[in-house]
Design a protein around this motif. Structure first.
Motif, short mmCIF file in Angstrom:
data_model
loop_
_atom_site.label_atom_id
_atom_site.label_comp_id
_atom_site.label_asym_id
_atom_site.label_seq_id
_atom_site.Cartn_x
_atom_site.Cartn_y
_atom_site.Cartn_z
N PRO A 55 7.88 -3.58 2.32
CA PRO A 55 7.72 -4.66 3.30
C PRO A 55 6.27 -5.11 3.50
CG PRO A 55 8.23 -2.59 4.42
CD PRO A 55 8.38 -2.34 2.94
N VAL A 56 5.30 -4.30 3.11
CA VAL A 56 3.91 -4.70 3.32
C VAL A 56 3.27 -5.30 2.07
CG1 VAL A 56 3.57 -3.01 5.15
CG2 VAL A 56 2.92 -2.42 2.81
N LYS A 57 3.96 -5.27 0.95
CA LYS A 57 3.33 -5.77 -0.28
C LYS A 57 3.10 -7.27 -0.18
CE LYS A 57 7.32 -6.71 -3.22
NZ LYS A 57 8.09 -6.32 -4.38
N ARG A 58 1.97 -7.69 -0.73
CA ARG A 58 1.62 -9.10 -0.80
C ARG A 58 0.92 -9.33 -2.12
NH1 ARG A 58 4.21 -8.53 3.07
NH2 ARG A 58 3.99 -9.41 5.15
N LEU A 59 1.15 -10.49 -2.69
CA LEU A 59 0.44 -10.93 -3.88
C LEU A 59 0.02 -12.36 -3.61
CD1 LEU A 59 -0.57 -10.87 -6.80
CD2 LEU A 59 1.80 -11.07 -7.57
N TRP A 60 -1.29 -12.57 -3.61
CA TRP A 60 -1.83 -13.89 -3.34
C TRP A 60 -2.38 -14.51 -4.61
CZ3 TRP A 60 -3.27 -9.75 -0.12
CH2 TRP A 60 -2.79 -9.82 1.19
N ILE A 61 -2.27 -15.83 -4.67
CA ILE A 61 -2.87 -16.63 -5.72
C ILE A 61 -3.94 -17.49 -5.05
CG2 ILE A 61 -2.51 -18.46 -7.44
CD1 ILE A 61 -1.20 -15.77 -8.20
N ALA A 62 -5.14 -17.44 -5.59
CA ALA A 62 -6.23 -18.28 -5.09
C ALA A 62 -6.21 -19.58 -5.87
CB ALA A 62 -7.57 -17.56 -5.26
N GLY A 63 -6.39 -20.67 -5.16
CA GLY A 63 -6.43 -21.97 -5.81
C GLY A 63 -7.59 -22.80 -5.30
N GLU A 64 -7.98 -23.72 -6.14
CA GLU A 64 -9.07 -24.63 -5.79
C GLU A 64 -8.83 -25.93 -6.55
OE1 GLU A 64 -13.66 -23.73 -5.07
OE2 GLU A 64 -13.13 -23.67 -7.20
N GLN B 216 -11.54 -9.04 0.64
CA GLN B 216 -11.49 -8.85 2.09
C GLN B 216 -10.11 -9.22 2.64
OE1 GLN B 216 -14.11 -7.34 3.83
NE2 GLN B 216 -12.40 -7.07 5.25
N SER B 217 -9.46 -10.22 2.07
CA SER B 217 -8.11 -10.59 2.51
C SER B 217 -7.14 -9.44 2.31
CB SER B 217 -7.62 -11.82 1.75
OG SER B 217 -8.42 -12.94 2.06
N ALA B 218 -7.24 -8.77 1.17
CA ALA B 218 -6.36 -7.63 0.90
C ALA B 218 -6.68 -6.46 1.83
CB ALA B 218 -6.47 -7.21 -0.57
N ILE B 219 -7.96 -6.20 2.06
CA ILE B 219 -8.38 -5.13 2.96
C ILE B 219 -7.88 -5.41 4.38
CG2 ILE B 219 -10.39 -4.07 4.08
CD1 ILE B 219 -11.85 -4.41 1.33
N ASP B 220 -8.03 -6.65 4.83
CA ASP B 220 -7.58 -7.02 6.17
C ASP B 220 -6.08 -6.82 6.32
OD1 ASP B 220 -10.21 -7.67 6.79
OD2 ASP B 220 -9.88 -9.84 6.66
N HIS B 221 -5.32 -7.21 5.30
CA HIS B 221 -3.87 -7.03 5.34
C HIS B 221 -3.50 -5.55 5.40
CE1 HIS B 221 0.38 -7.69 4.65
NE2 HIS B 221 0.32 -6.80 3.68
N SER C 245 -0.14 -3.25 -1.95
CA SER C 245 1.17 -2.66 -1.70
C SER C 245 0.95 -1.24 -1.18
CB SER C 245 2.01 -2.63 -2.98
OG SER C 245 1.38 -1.87 -3.98
N GLY C 246 2.01 -0.66 -0.66
CA GLY C 246 1.93 0.72 -0.19
C GLY C 246 2.25 1.67 -1.33
N ARG C 247 1.42 2.72 -1.45
CA ARG C 247 1.65 3.73 -2.47
C ARG C 247 1.13 5.07 -1.96
NH1 ARG C 247 -0.65 2.91 -8.48
NH2 ARG C 247 0.70 1.09 -8.36
N ASP C 248 2.03 6.03 -1.82
CA ASP C 248 1.66 7.39 -1.39
C ASP C 248 0.86 7.39 -0.09
OD1 ASP C 248 2.88 8.41 -3.71
OD2 ASP C 248 1.03 8.16 -4.87
N GLY C 249 1.27 6.56 0.86
CA GLY C 249 0.62 6.53 2.16
C GLY C 249 -0.67 5.75 2.23
N SER C 250 -1.08 5.13 1.13
CA SER C 250 -2.30 4.33 1.07
C SER C 250 -1.94 2.90 0.69
CB SER C 250 -3.27 4.87 0.02
OG SER C 250 -3.65 6.19 0.29
N ALA C 251 -2.85 2.00 0.98
CA ALA C 251 -2.74 0.64 0.45
C ALA C 251 -3.30 0.67 -0.97
CB ALA C 251 -3.52 -0.34 1.30
N PHE C 252 -2.59 0.08 -1.91
CA PHE C 252 -3.06 0.05 -3.29
C PHE C 252 -3.30 -1.40 -3.68
CE2 PHE C 252 -2.81 0.20 -7.90
CZ PHE C 252 -3.60 1.29 -8.18
N LEU C 253 -4.52 -1.69 -4.14
CA LEU C 253 -4.89 -3.04 -4.56
C LEU C 253 -4.73 -3.17 -6.06
CD1 LEU C 253 -6.05 -2.71 -1.73
CD2 LEU C 253 -8.04 -4.00 -2.46
N ASN C 254 -4.29 -4.35 -6.48
CA ASN C 254 -4.02 -4.55 -7.90
C ASN C 254 -4.12 -6.04 -8.23
OD1 ASN C 254 -3.27 -3.91 -10.51
ND2 ASN C 254 -1.45 -2.77 -9.90
#
Length: 165
Positions: free
Chosen positions: A58-67, A106-111, A78-87
């Motif tokens: 439920p906490v996983k997010r995948l963002w696309i940056a656009g300009e 920073q967006s991923a860290i804030d989430h 996403s959540g993995r083994d009790g930690s947030a995992f960035l990818n």
């Protein structure tokens, strides 16, 4: 962060199924051009992406940056083994040097912090010097390393980085 504007008009939006092939192709192309990785790196990204998308989290997010209507980057958490995992951290060369990588990270860290995770982790490779500098600037440090890893036509150290939230 759906539709949230960043510096210089960068927009972060939720991943859409139509982004899948782009994300894989850009990882494959950029890793080949910048690090000499063989095309099977893209296959690895495809496998990881498909597993990420299929996983119930439920906490996983995948963002696309656009300009200016173009995709310029991505990041996931996403959540993995009790930690947030960035990818899936990616920023097009044309978008680098303007602080956009910092906004993505920073967006991923804030989430992750808002989701209540005590720490964030990510895996990277010793040859990704610019990415490693970005992670270090955001308080990440190497907590584990697998030296002499042979993959994608190269030899490098596979590293696990972590920071407290």
């Amino acid at each position: 962060h759906r539709g949230a504007a960043g510096p210089a008009g960068m927009i972060l939006r939720a991943f859409a199924p139509s982004d899948r092939d782009w994300l894989i192709a850009r990882h494959r192309s950029l890793s080949g051009a910048e690090f000499g990785f063989t095309p099977d790196f893209g296959d690895s990204i495809a496998d990881k992406l498909d597993a990420f998308l299929a996983r119930e989290d439920p906490v996983k997010r995948l963002w696309i940056a656009g300009e200016s209507g173009q995709r310029i980057g991505s990041i996931a958490v996403s959540g993995r083994d009790g930690s947030a995992f960035l990818n899936f951290v990616l920023l097009e060369p044309s978008a680098r040097g303007r602080g956009l990588g910092h906004v993505l990270l920073q967006s991923a860290i804030d989430h992750a912090r808002a989701a209540g995770f005590p720490e964030a982790r990510l895996e990277t490779y010793s040859c990704l010097t610019a990415a490693r500098a970005l992670y270090r600037a955001h308080g990440f440090a190497i907590v584990d390393s697998d030296p002499g890893w042979r993959r994608f036509g190269q030899v490098f150290d596979r590293e696990l980085w972590q920071r407290r939230l």
